[in-house]
Design an enzyme around this catalytic site. Structure first.
Site, PDB file in Angstrom:
ATOM      1  N   ASP A   1      -1.518   6.066  -6.976  1.00  0.00           N
ATOM      2  CA  ASP A   1      -2.453   5.230  -4.973  1.00  0.00           C
ATOM      3  C   ASP A   1      -2.680   3.912  -6.267  1.00  0.00           C
ATOM      4  O   ASP A   1      -2.751   3.767  -6.664  1.00  0.00           O
ATOM      5  CB  ASP A   1      -3.308   5.794  -4.557  1.00  0.00           C
ATOM      6  CG  ASP A   1      -4.206   4.800  -4.194  1.00  0.00           C
ATOM      7  OD1 ASP A   1      -3.024   4.883  -2.950  1.00  0.00           O
ATOM      8  OD2 ASP A   1      -4.748   4.380  -3.470  1.00  0.00           O
TER       9      ASP A   1
ATOM     10  N   ASP B   1       0.724  -1.432  -0.010  1.00  0.00           N
ATOM     11  CA  ASP B   1       0.161   0.533   0.225  1.00  0.00           C
ATOM     12  C   ASP B   1       1.072   0.881  -0.592  1.00  0.00           C
ATOM     13  O   ASP B   1       1.670   1.533   0.979  1.00  0.00           O
ATOM     14  CB  ASP B   1      -0.958  -0.130   1.263  1.00  0.00           C
ATOM     15  CG  ASP B   1      -2.110   0.833   1.111  1.00  0.00           C
ATOM     16  OD1 ASP B   1      -2.003   1.796   0.492  1.00  0.00           O
ATOM     17  OD2 ASP B   1      -3.429   1.327   1.864  1.00  0.00           O
TER      18      ASP B   1
END
Length: 425
Positions: A307, A108
């Site tokens: 992201d 992440d």
């Protein structure tokens, strides 16, 4: 004559020393790149369990709520029944503890801390959690240690540091801990991470999570100089069962022929990888955008980020409307909607390319990164959407679907991001 002989004999040890030093350096093996295999979480699911377009849309809306929560360390709210990090995640294999226990961890880029489900965790869904009692190097994190203050939503249950977080109908809590983390052939001793002990409501993490953000608890920060604040990845298609990507840690082995754009820093969201997007092109036409749609503003959080956790690119309303309208004009077929996607077609068509332009770099998406296909039927949709109304709708998110089959290089040491085309296999 005697003086010359004395000088020669006295210099001999120095000559020998530098000769040996040269030989050592010449024969020393260069450090090989630290490379981990990236596995789409969907490869662990049956074909019937692959996320639908509705589920992808629900996941991304929840993800944007989470990204919005990073501004002031607010608790994020996720839609009830939507598993966090269950769709669109990419996994890497790691070993935690001594001896090392193999775990899958979701990477992440918009989070710093690492979490793993620990044995005895109430409500955890992982069938093989981390057996912390079997690790000789496992230690609870003391409240006085700086990592306790750096952890999100941490508190002290003297003398140990604990944490808790809430995601709508789900919440989890646990113990901040220190233990060995092994990635490929590298071992990071005394790595600070969260040991999940209780989950209520919907399970939020069936696997671990590895934070690749820019904050003090991230992998880059905790690795010190080992990876020199540099990593890259190539993401395979999340629907693929045969392709795998790679996560490459450190500057060694990174592409040399690659364009970069500068990283921007937002003090309110220091973890996120902000860049300056300057324009968007559909086919050969630059769409007409108001400057505010792409402008970077640390006060409001406006701007553009890369992201890995959001699946499909989200654009602020004016930017998305401009891209959507030009895309529809190019296709010139009857338009339908499906779930959260409002630009879908049931007839076959060839999509135009879409290019994102940044300071010093532009990325032209191949057609397979422009459209997304329904799991059932023949519906094909533009693989982009507008930011949901219930979150900070001023941030553009370049998501994993558009990053697939590209090498995305995060060179934090030099404050820049690079992108180059690469087929993951």
């Amino acid at each position: 004559m005697a003086s010359s002989s004395s000088s020669s004999s006295s210099s001999f040890p120095f000559i020998l020393f530098f000769t040996l030093l040269c030989l050592c350096k010449c024969n020393a093996s260069p450090r090989l790149p630290t490379t981990l295999t990236i596995i789409p979480i969907s490869s662990h699911l049956s074909k019937s369990s692959l996320p639908s377009l509705d589920q992808i849309d629900a996941h991304d809306k929840a993800r944007l709520i989470f990204l919005d929560s990073l501004a002031a360390k607010k608790e994020a709210t996720i839609a009830s029944g939507t598993p966090f990090h269950q769709a669109g995640s990419y996994l890497v294999k790691a070993k935690v503890g001594t001896p090392g226990q193999a775990l899958l961890m979701a990477m992440d880029t918009s989070y710093d801390a690492a979490w793993v489900p620990c044995s005895g965790c109430i409500g955890c869904s992982n069938p093989t959690p981390f057996a912390h009692k079997n690790s000789s190097s496992f230690r609870p994190l003391h409240c006085a240690m700086p990592q306790c203050r750096q952890a999100p939503n941490s508190f002290c249950a003297a003398p140990w540091c604990r944490f808790k977080a809430t995601y709508g109908a789900s919440s989890f809590e646990g113990l901040m801990s220190l233990d060995s983390l092994a990635l490929a052939d590298d071992t990071l001793p005394r790595y600070a991470f969260g040991c999940l002990r209780q989950v209520t409501g919907k399970p939020v993490l069936s696997q671990g999570l590895l934070g690749l953000g820019r904050g003090p608890l991230s992998l880059l920060s905790q690795a010190g100089n080992l990876y020199r604040n540099t990593f890259s990845y190539c993401l395979p298609s999340f629907r693929s069962s045969s392709f795998t990507g790679t996560l490459r840690l450190g500057p060694v082995g990174q592409p040399t022929r690659i364009d970069f754009t500068p990283l921007l820093t937002n003090p309110s969201r220091p973890t996120l990888y902000y860049v300056n997007m300057t324009a968007i092109r559909v086919g050969r036409r630059f769409v007409n955008l108001p400057p505010s749609a792409l402008a970077f503003d640390p006060t409001t959080g406006a701007g553009t980020i890369f992201d890995s956790g959001t699946m499909v690119t989200r654009l602020v309303a004016p930017a998305y409307a401009a891209v959507r309208d030009e895309f529809r004009k190019r296709i010139n077929l009857p338009v339908s909607s499906l779930g959260g996607y409002d630009t879908c077609f049931t007839e076959p068509f060839v999509p135009p390319t879409i290019s994102f332009h940044f300071d010093g770099m532009f990325v032209t998406l191949p057609r397979e990164n422009v459209v997304i296909h329904s799991s059932y039927g023949t519906t094909t949709c533009l693989a982009m959407a507008s930011a949901p109304d219930n979150v900070n709708s001023v941030v553009n998110v370049i998501a994993s679907y558009q990053q697939q089959n590209h090498r995305v290089l995060y060179d934090v040491a030099n404050s820049r991001i690079g992108v180059s085309r690469e087929l993951c296999s």
